[in-house]
Design an enzyme around this catalytic site. Structure first.
Site, PDB file in Angstrom:
ATOM      1  N   ASN A 110       0.821  -1.223   0.000  1.00 58.51           N
ATOM      2  CA  ASN A 110       0.000   0.000   0.000  1.00 58.51           C
ATOM      3  C   ASN A 110       0.849   1.265   0.000  1.00 58.51           C
ATOM      4  O   ASN A 110       0.599   2.192  -0.770  1.00 58.51           O
ATOM      5  CB  ASN A 110      -0.947  -0.004   1.202  1.00 58.51           C
ATOM      6  CG  ASN A 110      -1.943  -1.144   1.135  1.00 58.51           C
ATOM      7  OD1 ASN A 110      -2.004  -1.842   0.126  1.00 58.51           O
ATOM      8  ND2 ASN A 110      -2.703  -1.346   2.189  1.00 58.51           N
ATOM      9  N   THR A 155     -16.358  38.258 -31.458  1.00 52.53           N
ATOM     10  CA  THR A 155     -17.148  37.824 -30.292  1.00 52.53           C
ATOM     11  C   THR A 155     -18.389  37.179 -30.894  1.00 52.53           C
ATOM     12  O   THR A 155     -18.849  37.621 -31.962  1.00 52.53           O
ATOM     13  CB  THR A 155     -17.553  38.997 -29.376  1.00 52.53           C
ATOM     14  OG1 THR A 155     -18.327  39.923 -30.128  1.00 52.53           O
ATOM     15  CG2 THR A 155     -16.343  39.721 -28.779  1.00 52.53           C
ATOM     16  N   HIS A 156     -18.900  36.157 -30.278  1.00 52.49           N
ATOM     17  CA  HIS A 156     -20.045  35.384 -30.837  1.00 52.49           C
ATOM     18  C   HIS A 156     -19.729  34.838 -32.230  1.00 52.49           C
ATOM     19  O   HIS A 156     -20.637  34.645 -33.036  1.00 52.49           O
ATOM     20  CB  HIS A 156     -21.320  36.232 -30.910  1.00 52.49           C
ATOM     21  CG  HIS A 156     -21.596  37.022 -29.669  1.00 52.49           C
ATOM     22  ND1 HIS A 156     -22.353  36.536 -28.636  1.00 52.49           N
ATOM     23  CD2 HIS A 156     -21.196  38.267 -29.304  1.00 52.49           C
ATOM     24  CE1 HIS A 156     -22.414  37.447 -27.665  1.00 52.49           C
ATOM     25  NE2 HIS A 156     -21.712  38.508 -28.047  1.00 52.49           N
ATOM     26  N   SER A 277      -8.708  12.614 -48.353  1.00 54.92           N
ATOM     27  CA  SER A 277      -9.921  11.810 -48.345  1.00 54.92           C
ATOM     28  C   SER A 277      -9.744  10.654 -49.318  1.00 54.92           C
ATOM     29  O   SER A 277      -9.080  10.791 -50.335  1.00 54.92           O
ATOM     30  CB  SER A 277     -11.100  12.697 -48.767  1.00 54.92           C
ATOM     31  OG  SER A 277     -12.138  11.907 -49.299  1.00 54.92           O
ATOM     32  N   LYS A 283      -9.522  17.079 -51.144  1.00 58.40           N
ATOM     33  CA  LYS A 283      -9.539  17.302 -49.691  1.00 58.40           C
ATOM     34  C   LYS A 283      -8.159  17.313 -49.047  1.00 58.40           C
ATOM     35  O   LYS A 283      -7.303  16.503 -49.354  1.00 58.40           O
ATOM     36  CB  LYS A 283     -10.356  16.192 -49.027  1.00 58.40           C
ATOM     37  CG  LYS A 283     -11.829  16.379 -49.143  1.00 58.40           C
ATOM     38  CD  LYS A 283     -12.305  17.564 -48.357  1.00 58.40           C
ATOM     39  CE  LYS A 283     -13.757  17.383 -47.994  1.00 58.40           C
ATOM     40  NZ  LYS A 283     -13.967  17.322 -46.599  1.00 58.40           N
ATOM     41  N   GLU A 290      -8.452  18.210 -35.280  1.00 59.63           N
ATOM     42  CA  GLU A 290      -9.731  17.587 -34.898  1.00 59.63           C
ATOM     43  C   GLU A 290      -9.533  16.507 -33.835  1.00 59.63           C
ATOM     44  O   GLU A 290     -10.312  16.381 -32.895  1.00 59.63           O
ATOM     45  CB  GLU A 290     -10.414  16.977 -36.130  1.00 59.63           C
ATOM     46  CG  GLU A 290     -10.977  18.041 -37.056  1.00 59.63           C
ATOM     47  CD  GLU A 290     -11.454  17.470 -38.389  1.00 59.63           C
ATOM     48  OE1 GLU A 290     -11.605  16.242 -38.519  1.00 59.63           O
ATOM     49  OE2 GLU A 290     -11.665  18.280 -39.313  1.00 59.63           O
ATOM     50  N   TYR A 317      -6.564   2.021   2.522  1.00 62.04           N
ATOM     51  CA  TYR A 317      -6.449   1.537   1.147  1.00 62.04           C
ATOM     52  C   TYR A 317      -7.581   0.571   0.792  1.00 62.04           C
ATOM     53  O   TYR A 317      -7.962  -0.281   1.598  1.00 62.04           O
ATOM     54  CB  TYR A 317      -5.101   0.824   0.939  1.00 62.04           C
ATOM     55  CG  TYR A 317      -4.967   0.225  -0.453  1.00 62.04           C
ATOM     56  CD1 TYR A 317      -4.487   0.982  -1.512  1.00 62.04           C
ATOM     57  CD2 TYR A 317      -5.365  -1.089  -0.714  1.00 62.04           C
ATOM     58  CE1 TYR A 317      -4.391   0.442  -2.790  1.00 62.04           C
ATOM     59  CE2 TYR A 317      -5.276  -1.627  -1.990  1.00 62.04           C
ATOM     60  CZ  TYR A 317      -4.791  -0.865  -3.021  1.00 62.04           C
ATOM     61  OH  TYR A 317      -4.701  -1.384  -4.287  1.00 62.04           O
TER      62      TYR A 317
HETATM   63  N1  ARG Z   1      -1.864  -3.195  -7.593  1.00 60.95           N
HETATM   64  C1  ARG Z   1      -2.201  -2.502  -6.423  1.00 60.95           C
HETATM   65  C2  ARG Z   1      -2.604  -1.067  -6.765  1.00 60.95           C
HETATM   66  O1  ARG Z   1      -2.332  -0.656  -7.804  1.00 60.95           O
HETATM   67  C3  ARG Z   1      -1.045  -2.481  -5.486  1.00 60.95           C
HETATM   68  C4  ARG Z   1      -1.415  -2.386  -4.053  1.00 60.95           C
HETATM   69  C5  ARG Z   1      -1.892  -3.698  -3.584  1.00 60.95           C
HETATM   70  N2  ARG Z   1      -2.273  -3.661  -2.218  1.00 60.95           N
HETATM   71  C6  ARG Z   1      -3.077  -4.569  -1.704  1.00 60.95           C
HETATM   72  N3  ARG Z   1      -3.371  -4.422  -0.487  1.00 60.95           N
HETATM   73  N4  ARG Z   1      -3.581  -5.504  -2.449  1.00 60.95           N
HETATM   74  O2  ARG Z   1      -3.240  -0.400  -6.000  1.00 60.95           O
END
Ligand code: ARG
Length: 472
Positions: A110, A155-156, A277, A283, A290, A317
């Site tokens: 994490n 403008t516009h 085109s 063209k 675009e 997390y």
């Molecule tokens: N692949 C996970 C992510 O991108 C990594 C972290 C994983 N953590 C866990 N507790 N499974 O967030």
């Protein structure tokens, strides 16, 4: 399947669930960031006496070798691994054995992934800023060359008053300059190190978080370990900055498309940036412009997607956050490509100055100045406005411009007209007398260009310092 977990499991994971859960398909892009983070982590672990110096050296050498083998194609990143973190760790253990098993001490995926994304994004913030610097230089060079290139201002989408190409491009300079400042703010806000926050609640090992932050060129460690593993605000800020850049590019594209049309003929896009085109031989289409306009939607989509992903996630997390990657990578690639291509298209685009000037003369862009002329002769502005309005109506019927009327004809509308009216409403006068700060008059424009140069010099000085921070 080679996962980092498994001890508490009795059965095998379903194959589709494995694939659904895996992030290796896209987070392999973070491999360098992951290795850099791990190297800093083990350097700190050794300094704190948690692992030995030999173990640290073995791990660092092992990671470098893996990176090298991946780069030259000897080692393939496959979906046998769940994510880039597992890939590196498993390969490290294969190569160096027990020392490799110590790399993850005092760390969770994490805080690891939170760090990887920050390292990656921090470098990309700088990269985008560098590309914008190129755009700003291109714009300022064009501004310098076109102080006397007249064109209608709208403008516009109706002709309003004459301006110059320099002035019109100057508006885009301001927009992209603000974008660069926004990027700098994103950098300032995000440059704090989440490593050492563990899964959510820190760790009992005596980690020195300030040291890892310093090694990785962050200002400081982040403050709260729960926030550290679940904060994606900086990414939302970056996507927001990218969305605004794309909004500016899209407006500019729209104008180039209009200017490039047969009806306007203000610009000719170089062959290198247009396509033909399959059926209509005549063209030459402004596809690049675009597509830039079209791709703006993708970048807005990324911002929206992450905002929605994050809105209902409880601390800390949750796996939802893995969804931050694909959309962010796509938005970063898209914006960079659009900026680079658009800048190149601008550099090679031909401005058809005669057409622009002719268009600036037609369409009563001198009407305001004609009213101001009468004001200078003592007519109250509101009356002058009415008189010129009636003259314009008359001219539309006669299919001519105000300056095509003889002085006798003009006098039938107001006695105050004299022969100096023609000079007063000439295109040159209309533009060059507009000298308020920020206006298209040449002296005002020169001051703007000088200010742009000062801003660019300062920008360059800042961004050089920044590139040395680019650790991935
Ligand atoms: N692949 C996970 C992510 O991108 C990594 C972290 C994983 N953590 C866990 N507790 N499974 O967030």
């Amino acid at each position: 399947m080679a996962q980092l977990w498994g001890g508490r499991f009795e059965g095998e994971i379903n194959e589709l669930a494995w694939k659904f859960n895996a992030s290796i398909y896209f987070d392999k892009r973070l491999i360098k960031a992951d290795a850099i983070g791990s190297k800093a982590h083990v350097t700190m672990l050794a300094k704190q006496g948690i692992i030995t110096d030999e173990e640290r050296d073995q791990i660092i050498e092992g990671l470098d070798n893996i990176l090298e083998d991946v780069e030259n194609g000897k080692l393939e990143i496959t979906d046998k691994y769940e994510d880039v973190h597992s890939f590196l760790e498993a390969n490290l253990i294969d190569r160096i054995g027990d020392a490799g098993k110590k790399m993850h001490t005092g760390r969770s995926r994490n805080d690891q992934v939170a760090l990887d994304m920050r390292l990656f994004v921090r470098a990309e913030v700088k990269n985008v800023a560098g590309i914008i610097y190129e755009m700003l230089n291109t714009l300022n060079a064009l501004m310098k060359d076109n102080i006397h290139t007249y064109m209608p201002g709208f403008t516009h989408l109706q002709k309003a008053q004459p301006v110059t190409l320099s002035h019109h491009l100057g508006a885009y300079f301001e927009m992209f300059y603000r974008d660069s400042e926004r990027l700098l703010q994103v950098f300032e806000g995000m440059n704090y190190c989440p490593l050492g926050s563990g899964a959510l609640a820190g760790t009992t090992y005596p980690l020195d978080r300030s040291y890892t932050a310093e090694l990785l060129k962050f200002y400081e460690p982040t403050n709260n370990s729960m926030d550290s593993v679940s904060d994606r605000d900086y990414l939302i800020e970056f996507l927001s900055a990218l969305s605004i850049i794309m909004m500016h590019l899209s407006r500019f594209s729209e104008e180039v498309i209009i200017w490039n049309s047969n009806e306007y003929g203000f610009v000719t896009i170089d062959d290198a940036y247009s396509t033909g085109s399959s059926i209509m031989p005549q063209k030459k289409n402004p596809d690049i412009a675009e597509l830039v306009r079209g791709k703006t939607g993708r970048v807005y989509g990324a911002l929206n997607s992450l905002l929605v992903t994050m809105k209902g996630i409880p601390l800390a997390y949750d796996k939802d956050m893995q969804e931050d990657k694909e959309v962010s990578f796509d938005a970063i690639d898209t914006t960079k490509n659009c900026l680079i291509l658009f800048t190149d298209m601008l550099k090679t685009m031909k401005f058809n100055k005669d057409n622009m000037e002719k268009s600036a003369i037609r369409g009563f862009t001198d009407a305001t100045d004609a009213a101001d002329y009468l004001v200078n002769k003592g007519v109250p502005f509101r009356d002058a406005h009415g008189i010129i309005g009636r003259i314009v109506l008359h001219c539309i019927e006669k299919q001519c411009g105000i300056s095509d009327l003889t002085i006798d004809e003009l006098k039938t509308f107001a006695d105050q007209f004299d022969n100096d009216i023609y000079e007063a409403i000439s295109l040159k006068t209309c533009v060059e007398k507009r000298l308020t700060a920020g206006a298209p008059g040449p002296e005002a424009m020169k001051a703007s260009i000088k200010k742009n140069e000062e801003r660019l010099n300062e920008y360059w000085a800042n961004s050089e310092g920044f590139y040395t921070l680019e650790v991935i």
